[in-house]
Design an enzyme around this catalytic site. Structure first.
Site, PDB file in Angstrom:
ATOM      1  N   HIS A 103      32.709   3.662 -64.757  1.00  0.00           N
ATOM      2  CA  HIS A 103      31.775   2.539 -64.733  1.00  0.00           C
ATOM      3  C   HIS A 103      31.107   2.449 -66.111  1.00  0.00           C
ATOM      4  O   HIS A 103      30.825   3.478 -66.736  1.00  0.00           O
ATOM      5  CB  HIS A 103      30.727   2.766 -63.636  1.00  0.00           C
ATOM      6  CG  HIS A 103      29.897   1.546 -63.373  1.00  0.00           C
ATOM      7  ND1 HIS A 103      28.889   1.152 -64.218  1.00  0.00           N
ATOM      8  CD2 HIS A 103      29.950   0.628 -62.377  1.00  0.00           C
ATOM      9  CE1 HIS A 103      28.349   0.038 -63.746  1.00  0.00           C
ATOM     10  NE2 HIS A 103      28.977  -0.303 -62.629  1.00  0.00           N
ATOM     11  N   GLU A 176      34.963  -5.450 -65.014  1.00  0.00           N
ATOM     12  CA  GLU A 176      33.510  -5.644 -65.025  1.00  0.00           C
ATOM     13  C   GLU A 176      33.030  -5.870 -66.450  1.00  0.00           C
ATOM     14  O   GLU A 176      32.803  -4.891 -67.192  1.00  0.00           O
ATOM     15  CB  GLU A 176      32.798  -4.417 -64.468  1.00  0.00           C
ATOM     16  CG  GLU A 176      33.037  -4.168 -63.003  1.00  0.00           C
ATOM     17  CD  GLU A 176      31.830  -3.483 -62.354  1.00  0.00           C
ATOM     18  OE1 GLU A 176      31.337  -4.000 -61.356  1.00  0.00           O
ATOM     19  OE2 GLU A 176      31.378  -2.455 -62.868  1.00  0.00           O
TER      20      GLU A 176
HETATM   21  P1  PGA Z   1      25.915  -6.097 -60.242  1.00  0.00           P
HETATM   22  O1  PGA Z   1      26.589  -4.674 -60.525  1.00  0.00           O
HETATM   23  O2  PGA Z   1      26.620  -6.713 -59.076  1.00  0.00           O
HETATM   24  O3  PGA Z   1      24.477  -5.774 -59.956  1.00  0.00           O
HETATM   25  O4  PGA Z   1      26.084  -6.903 -61.478  1.00  0.00           O
HETATM   26  C1  PGA Z   1      27.985  -4.500 -60.442  1.00  0.00           C
HETATM   27  C2  PGA Z   1      28.356  -3.103 -60.824  1.00  0.00           C
HETATM   28  O5  PGA Z   1      27.736  -2.531 -61.716  1.00  0.00           O
HETATM   29  O6  PGA Z   1      29.283  -2.512 -60.248  1.00  0.00           O
END
Ligand code: PGA
Length: 254
Positions: A103, A176
């Protein structure tokens, strides 16, 4: 489990946003609700990823339930003198079926390296946990139009030595964009489609021996979920903030 034609995963990443008591309360108060969502249709899978401390309790609450459990991290080592770490095997024993790896918050705040990420995937694959690998570019890289280059490199670094055991599990890759996480700024449909296309090419090139599902994460919410769901080739969402509010989470899923 992911070997169906079309599966859509809704992965709730609760991060360290709640205390142990609050996690248990959320899981207990909405046990039936989460289970209802998990049985809405064959292709919808609900995965809850609480912090390490609460994994065992959440596993107990959802024992023999269609709601699946995931962890947010694991050690890159098998076992040994690694204070503060948790092994993939322990996660498997607790009932985790998924584990988020790489992440951006871990890459950024804990200096997690590509090599560590590759080792973590290896550990998870060896115990049959589906790794959920996160990739994504920073705002500066996005502005320099380097997104495809960045995600390609992150994928190759994590997976080029195809981990032994991956053929027994599946792999999830969550795109992401760092600039979209927790900011309310969502990547556009066409941008996400371009990334999915590129990730698909990389997956083919790496000739991974397992099914790969591509997810999107970054400010997914009840008001943008339906548009995002229409993206061709998308296999799920990784949801942070909105997953802490059951009503919002429900709207995203339904
Ligand atoms: P968010 O986070 O939906 O609050 O943007 C997503 C993540 O970090 O997995």
């Amino acid at each position: 489990m992911l070997r169906q034609e079309r599966v859509f995963l809704y992965v709730a990443n609760w991060k360290m946003r709640l205390t142990y008591d609050q996690v248990c309360l959320l899981a207990e108060n909405h046990k039936r609700d989460f289970e209802r969502l998990a049985t809405l249709s064959q292709d919808k899978k609900i995965v809850l990823c609480p912090s390490y401390d609460a994994l065992s309790s959440v596993a107990h609450i959802f024992k023999k339930s269609p709601v699946l459990l995931g962890a947010q991290n694991c050690s890159s080592h098998l076992l040994g003198n690694y204070t503060g770490e948790v092994s993939a095997e322990s996660l498997a024993q607790l009932g985790c079926r998924f584990c988020i790896i790489g992440h951006s918050e871990r890459r950024q705040f804990y200096g997690e390296t590509s090599q560590e990420i590759a080792h973590k995937i290896e550990q998870l694959a060896a115990v049959g946990i589906t790794p959920l690998l996160c990739v994504g570019e920073t705002r500066e890289q996005y502005d320099r139009h380097e997104t495809l280059q960045v995600v390609t490199q992150q994928m190759k670094d994590a997976l080029k030595k195809c981990p032994h055991g991956l053929q027994h599990t599946a792999l999830c890759v969550a795109y992401e964009p760092v600039w979209a996480i927790g900011t309310g700024a969502v990547a556009s449909v066409s941008h996400i489609e371009g990334v999915i296309k590129q990730l698909t090419l990389v997956i083919q090139e790496l000739a991974l021996p397992c099914q790969v599902l591509i997810l999107y994460g970054g400010s997914v919410d009840s008001d943008n979920a339906s548009e995002l769901k229409s993206i061709h080739g998308l296999g799920g969402f990784l949801i942070g903030g909105a997953s802490l509010d059951f009503q919002k989470f429900e709207k995203i899923v339904t």
